[in-house]
Scaffold this active site. Structure first.
Site, PDB file in Angstrom:
ATOM      1  N   THR A  44       0.827  -1.204   0.000  1.00  0.00           N
ATOM      2  CA  THR A  44       0.000   0.000   0.000  1.00  0.00           C
ATOM      3  C   THR A  44       0.862   1.255   0.000  1.00  0.00           C
ATOM      4  O   THR A  44       0.664   2.168  -0.811  1.00  0.00           O
ATOM      5  CB  THR A  44      -0.920   0.000   1.226  1.00  0.00           C
ATOM      6  OG1 THR A  44      -1.685  -1.195   1.242  1.00  0.00           O
ATOM      7  CG2 THR A  44      -1.845   1.197   1.201  1.00  0.00           C
ATOM      8  N   TYR A 107     -13.193  -4.237  -2.964  1.00  0.00           N
ATOM      9  CA  TYR A 107     -14.242  -3.706  -3.839  1.00  0.00           C
ATOM     10  C   TYR A 107     -15.361  -4.713  -4.069  1.00  0.00           C
ATOM     11  O   TYR A 107     -16.528  -4.404  -3.889  1.00  0.00           O
ATOM     12  CB  TYR A 107     -13.682  -3.216  -5.191  1.00  0.00           C
ATOM     13  CG  TYR A 107     -14.734  -2.518  -6.024  1.00  0.00           C
ATOM     14  CD1 TYR A 107     -15.105  -1.206  -5.736  1.00  0.00           C
ATOM     15  CD2 TYR A 107     -15.379  -3.180  -7.067  1.00  0.00           C
ATOM     16  CE1 TYR A 107     -16.098  -0.570  -6.481  1.00  0.00           C
ATOM     17  CE2 TYR A 107     -16.371  -2.553  -7.805  1.00  0.00           C
ATOM     18  CZ  TYR A 107     -16.734  -1.242  -7.507  1.00  0.00           C
ATOM     19  OH  TYR A 107     -17.707  -0.626  -8.233  1.00  0.00           O
ATOM     20  N   TYR A 133      -2.753 -10.203   4.585  1.00  0.00           N
ATOM     21  CA  TYR A 133      -2.727  -8.775   4.941  1.00  0.00           C
ATOM     22  C   TYR A 133      -4.163  -8.323   5.145  1.00  0.00           C
ATOM     23  O   TYR A 133      -4.917  -8.161   4.186  1.00  0.00           O
ATOM     24  CB  TYR A 133      -2.033  -7.997   3.818  1.00  0.00           C
ATOM     25  CG  TYR A 133      -1.964  -6.499   4.000  1.00  0.00           C
ATOM     26  CD1 TYR A 133      -2.185  -5.872   5.233  1.00  0.00           C
ATOM     27  CD2 TYR A 133      -1.643  -5.691   2.907  1.00  0.00           C
ATOM     28  CE1 TYR A 133      -2.107  -4.507   5.365  1.00  0.00           C
ATOM     29  CE2 TYR A 133      -1.561  -4.316   3.029  1.00  0.00           C
ATOM     30  CZ  TYR A 133      -1.792  -3.725   4.261  1.00  0.00           C
ATOM     31  OH  TYR A 133      -1.710  -2.362   4.390  1.00  0.00           O
ATOM     32  N   ARG A 138      -9.018  -0.125   4.253  1.00  0.00           N
ATOM     33  CA  ARG A 138      -8.766   0.125   2.838  1.00  0.00           C
ATOM     34  C   ARG A 138      -9.556  -0.824   1.938  1.00  0.00           C
ATOM     35  O   ARG A 138     -10.052  -0.415   0.896  1.00  0.00           O
ATOM     36  CB  ARG A 138      -7.268  -0.012   2.529  1.00  0.00           C
ATOM     37  CG  ARG A 138      -6.438   1.157   3.014  1.00  0.00           C
ATOM     38  CD  ARG A 138      -5.015   1.052   2.513  1.00  0.00           C
ATOM     39  NE  ARG A 138      -4.210   2.193   2.918  1.00  0.00           N
ATOM     40  CZ  ARG A 138      -4.078   3.314   2.219  1.00  0.00           C
ATOM     41  NH1 ARG A 138      -4.718   3.460   1.084  1.00  0.00           N
ATOM     42  NH2 ARG A 138      -3.316   4.300   2.660  1.00  0.00           N
ATOM     43  N   LYS A 163      -0.153  -9.863   8.447  1.00  0.00           N
ATOM     44  CA  LYS A 163       0.012  -8.442   8.759  1.00  0.00           C
ATOM     45  C   LYS A 163      -1.369  -7.950   9.137  1.00  0.00           C
ATOM     46  O   LYS A 163      -2.261  -7.834   8.284  1.00  0.00           O
ATOM     47  CB  LYS A 163       0.550  -7.650   7.565  1.00  0.00           C
ATOM     48  CG  LYS A 163       0.619  -6.142   7.834  1.00  0.00           C
ATOM     49  CD  LYS A 163       1.004  -5.351   6.596  1.00  0.00           C
ATOM     50  CE  LYS A 163       0.964  -3.846   6.895  1.00  0.00           C
ATOM     51  NZ  LYS A 163       1.305  -3.019   5.717  1.00  0.00           N
ATOM     52  N   ILE A 205       5.061  -4.662  10.185  1.00  0.00           N
ATOM     53  CA  ILE A 205       5.282  -4.158   8.832  1.00  0.00           C
ATOM     54  C   ILE A 205       4.898  -2.693   8.867  1.00  0.00           C
ATOM     55  O   ILE A 205       3.734  -2.337   9.010  1.00  0.00           O
ATOM     56  CB  ILE A 205       4.489  -4.958   7.788  1.00  0.00           C
ATOM     57  CG1 ILE A 205       4.994  -6.411   7.768  1.00  0.00           C
ATOM     58  CG2 ILE A 205       4.639  -4.326   6.403  1.00  0.00           C
ATOM     59  CD1 ILE A 205       4.321  -7.304   6.753  1.00  0.00           C
TER      60      ILE A 205
END
Length: 291
Positions: A44, A107, A133, A138, A163, A205
């Site tokens: 990201t 999405y 992740y 997000r 993560k 991270i």
């Protein structure tokens, strides 16, 4: 497999949005010299969303080439299309990465069953170990603990770490209770890393490690006692400042302060941080003793 301070590397662009390879190689050398324990290209913070596939894995290849096996490389490779995700893992392997960092489909907003089936489809043919992740702020897709546990339990040799940027600290204990201490849990939030490690995490991270790699490495090495708390307090204002505007704008601005001449261009729709954000970053850098 992974632990300590692992920077989610920024991608240096010039004012025209072109990748600046020399600056990237210099950044990687600095990160390794300062004590970072692994590297994450094209996540990201690395603006993977604005890279073409060819660009993305060419940058991963540069990272691998510069690291020269001194630290592992965990390549950002996620997609909201399962077929594309599989191709991305293959491309990461071809580029020389040691593992793939994979978000759940975004999405599309799949159900928990859809999330499981996505990763179950990737596992049998994956040429790399996968770091899950989870970043629902997000992706608008949250890998709930029962789903993560189900994924890892079904394919323990493939899904080796998480993560976790959910911000829900009790999940560390939930995951550990079901999967044991051998499953690697990494914080995805710098400001929660101390608490995360205290309940079973083994590293972070990190966005802040781009700017303060030595301090972040020292913080991770300090454990969870008084020395770690002192470093957490020293870095806390900077952790917050780097998210006072759309990331990675603030961290790229910060890079120009600690690495003068660093190419801090951004690709639209990302824009330069506001004046208030820049002021917050300046204050955070000063409190951390970095300027």
């Amino acid at each position: 497999m992974f632990s300590g301070s692992i920077p989610a590397l920024v991608t240096p662009f010039d004012a025209y949005g072109r990748f600046v390879e020399a600056a990237y190689r210099d950044l990687i050398e600095w990160q390794i010299a300062e004590g970072s324990s692994a590297l994450v290209p094209c996540g990201t913070t690395g603006e993977a969303a604005t890279l073409t596939k060819d660009e993305q894995f060419a940058i991963v290849k540069v990272c691998v080439d510069q690291a020269k096996g001194r630290v592992p490389v965990i390549a950002g490779a996620g997609s909201n299309d399962t077929r594309v995700a599989a191709a991305n893992i293959a491309a990461a392997k071809e580029a020389g990465a040691d593992a793939a960092l994979m978000v759940p489909p975004y999405y599309n907003r799949p159900s928990q069953e859809g999330i499981y089936e996505h990763f179950a489809a990737l596992a049998p043919e994956s040429p790399l170990p996968i770091v899950l992740y989870n970043v629902p702020s997000r992706t608008v897709t949250d890998i709930l603990p029962e789903t993560l546990i189900r994924i890892v339990a079904a394919f323990p040799k493939v899904f080796v770490a998480v993560k976790d940027a959910s911000g829900v600290l009790q999940r560390v204990s939930q995951h550990r209770a079901a999967l044991g201490g051998g499953f690697c849990q990494l914080s995805g939030n710098d400001d929660l890393a101390l608490a995360y490690n205290a309940v079973g995490g083994v590293g972070c991270i990190s966005v802040t490690a781009n700017v303060a790699p030595r301090l972040c490495a020292e913080f991770q090495a300090a454990g969870t006692g008084e020395a770690a708390l002192a470093l957490h307090d020293r870095l806390f204002a900077l952790h917050a400042a780097l998210f006072t505007d759309a990331s990675p704008g603030p961290v790229k601005y910060a890079m120009t302060k600690v690495r003068p001449g660093f190419p801090a261009g951004l690709r639209l729709p990302m824009t330069l941080p506001s004046e208030a954000s820049r002021t917050a970053v300046d204050d955070g850098l000063q409190q951390a003793g970095l300027v």
